[in-house]
Design an enzyme around this catalytic site. Structure first.
Site, PDB file in Angstrom:
ATOM      1  N   GLY A 242     -61.175 -36.501  -4.386  1.00 53.93           N
ATOM      2  CA  GLY A 242     -61.749 -36.087  -3.102  1.00 53.93           C
ATOM      3  C   GLY A 242     -63.212 -35.723  -3.298  1.00 53.93           C
ATOM      4  O   GLY A 242     -63.641 -35.473  -4.427  1.00 53.93           O
TER       5      GLY A 242
ATOM      6  N   GLN B 265     -71.309 -31.863  -1.625  1.00 55.86           N
ATOM      7  CA  GLN B 265     -71.369 -32.047  -3.085  1.00 55.86           C
ATOM      8  C   GLN B 265     -72.433 -33.069  -3.489  1.00 55.86           C
ATOM      9  O   GLN B 265     -72.847 -33.114  -4.641  1.00 55.86           O
ATOM     10  CB  GLN B 265     -69.994 -32.453  -3.641  1.00 55.86           C
TER      11      GLN B 265
ATOM     12  N   CYS C 120     -62.700 -29.424  -9.881  1.00 57.94           N
ATOM     13  CA  CYS C 120     -63.719 -29.738  -8.886  1.00 57.94           C
ATOM     14  C   CYS C 120     -64.863 -30.458  -9.580  1.00 57.94           C
ATOM     15  O   CYS C 120     -65.307 -30.030 -10.645  1.00 57.94           O
ATOM     16  CB  CYS C 120     -64.223 -28.455  -8.228  1.00 57.94           C
ATOM     17  N   LEU C 121     -65.342 -31.516  -8.953  1.00 61.79           N
ATOM     18  CA  LEU C 121     -66.435 -32.282  -9.552  1.00 61.79           C
ATOM     19  C   LEU C 121     -67.714 -31.451  -9.627  1.00 61.79           C
ATOM     20  O   LEU C 121     -68.600 -31.761 -10.415  1.00 61.79           O
ATOM     21  CB  LEU C 121     -66.675 -33.571  -8.756  1.00 61.79           C
TER      22      LEU C 121
ATOM     23  N   HIS D  77     -58.854 -27.839  -0.258  1.00 60.39           N
ATOM     24  CA  HIS D  77     -59.954 -27.702  -1.228  1.00 60.39           C
ATOM     25  C   HIS D  77     -61.252 -28.257  -0.619  1.00 60.39           C
ATOM     26  O   HIS D  77     -62.312 -27.627  -0.722  1.00 60.39           O
ATOM     27  CB  HIS D  77     -59.563 -28.461  -2.512  1.00 60.39           C
ATOM     28  N   GLU D  78     -61.158 -29.421   0.030  1.00 60.67           N
ATOM     29  CA  GLU D  78     -62.360 -30.031   0.633  1.00 60.67           C
ATOM     30  C   GLU D  78     -62.836 -29.237   1.851  1.00 60.67           C
ATOM     31  O   GLU D  78     -64.044 -29.081   2.060  1.00 60.67           O
ATOM     32  CB  GLU D  78     -62.085 -31.490   1.041  1.00 60.67           C
TER      33      GLU D  78
ATOM     34  N   HIS E 279     -65.023 -26.530   0.817  1.00 60.88           N
ATOM     35  CA  HIS E 279     -66.407 -26.959   0.537  1.00 60.88           C
ATOM     36  C   HIS E 279     -67.255 -26.920   1.812  1.00 60.88           C
ATOM     37  O   HIS E 279     -68.433 -26.559   1.768  1.00 60.88           O
ATOM     38  CB  HIS E 279     -66.438 -28.389  -0.017  1.00 60.88           C
TER      39      HIS E 279
HETATM   40  O1  GNR Z   1     -60.932 -34.636  -8.265  1.00 58.46           O
HETATM   41  C1  GNR Z   1     -60.474 -33.585  -7.811  1.00 58.46           C
HETATM   42  N1  GNR Z   1     -59.216 -33.208  -8.153  1.00 58.46           N
HETATM   43  C2  GNR Z   1     -58.523 -32.172  -7.547  1.00 58.46           C
HETATM   44  C3  GNR Z   1     -57.367 -31.720  -8.151  1.00 58.46           C
HETATM   45  C4  GNR Z   1     -56.623 -30.701  -7.585  1.00 58.46           C
HETATM   46  C5  GNR Z   1     -57.064 -30.130  -6.399  1.00 58.46           C
HETATM   47  C6  GNR Z   1     -58.226 -30.550  -5.802  1.00 58.46           C
HETATM   48  C7  GNR Z   1     -58.956 -31.575  -6.365  1.00 58.46           C
HETATM   49  S1  GNR Z   1     -60.394 -32.133  -5.587  1.00 58.46           S
HETATM   50  C8  GNR Z   1     -61.311 -32.713  -6.939  1.00 58.46           C
HETATM   51  C9  GNR Z   1     -62.591 -33.398  -6.493  1.00 58.46           C
HETATM   52  C10 GNR Z   1     -63.492 -32.406  -5.815  1.00 58.46           C
HETATM   53  O2  GNR Z   1     -64.199 -31.631  -6.387  1.00 58.46           O
HETATM   54  N2  GNR Z   1     -63.458 -32.378  -4.519  1.00 58.46           N
HETATM   55  O3  GNR Z   1     -64.200 -31.507  -3.842  1.00 58.46           O
HETATM   56 NI    NI Z   2     -64.364 -29.784  -5.172  1.00 56.85          NI
END
Ligand code: GNR
Ligand code: NI
Length: 174
Positions: free
Chosen positions: A46, A51, A94-95, A136-137, A140
């Site tokens: 995601g 980001q 998270c990236l 999670h997104e 952000h």
């Molecule tokens: O790549 C991602 N893996 C992930 C694993 C578990 C819960 C959420 C994520 S999102 C993350 C990519 C990212 O930073 N998205 O904002």
């Molecule tokens: Ni993230």
């Protein structure tokens, strides 16, 4: 399409609240295509527009396994309409917080509404990894990172290490 730089925490840009999109037009689709390519390249499942430095309420996602055909998904002006009382724990990453993974507890199910790649309104139920990743997104878009759900001690340890890694990168770029 182009791969864009992913912003790494700590960075004030990641704390911004992203703004709603007025129209799903070709310019926005260029951003979404770039985000998808950036996410695949990373790789991640995601990515939120902030980001890559764009404070817009846009999310891309692909939850398909490596052995499956790609299943890209696009969410514009996404909303969580309701969440379940039951919770689920996933090990999140998270990236923008590279190389750190920790368990986060969130509602297990949610109902969402968004505009798709063509600007058409959609509503659906999510569960499992979809529900977790979507939340999670959505975080952000409000300037929140998964590490904000952890203890202050864990968070400050991680941020300290990220700052140290950034300083090393300045001295000897990868
Ligand atoms: O790549 C991602 N893996 C992930 C694993 C578990 C819960 C959420 C994520 S999102 C993350 C990519 C990212 O930073 N998205 O904002
Ligand atoms: Ni993230």
């Amino acid at each position: 399409m182009a791969i864009r730089d992913i912003i790494i925490a700590p960075d004030p840009r990641l704390k911004q609240i992203s703004l709603p999109v007025n129209e799903v037009d070709d310019a926005l689709r260029v951003l979404m295509d770039d985000m998808l390519e950036t996410m695949y390249d990373a790789p991640g499942i995601g990515l939120a527009a902030i980001q890559v430095g764009e404070p817009k309420r846009v999310i891309v996602m692909d939850l398909a396994n490596e052995d499956e055909t790609p299943a890209p998904r696009f969410f514009v002006n996404p909303e969580i309409l309701s969440v379940s009382e039951d919770l689920a724990t996933y090990e999140e990453g998270c990236l923008s917080v590279p190389e750190f993974y920790e368990d986060v507890e969130r509602p297990a199910h949610c109902r969402i509404r968004y505009l798709d790649y063509n600007g058409v309104e959609q509503e659906e139920d999510c569960d499992e990894l979809f529900a977790t990743c979507f939340q999670h997104e959505m975080d952000h878009l409000e300037g929140v990172l998964f590490i904000d759900h952890l203890s202050k001690l864990k968070r400050s340890m991680m941020l300290k290490k990220l700052i140290k890694a950034k300083k090393l990168m300045e001295k000897e770029p990868a």
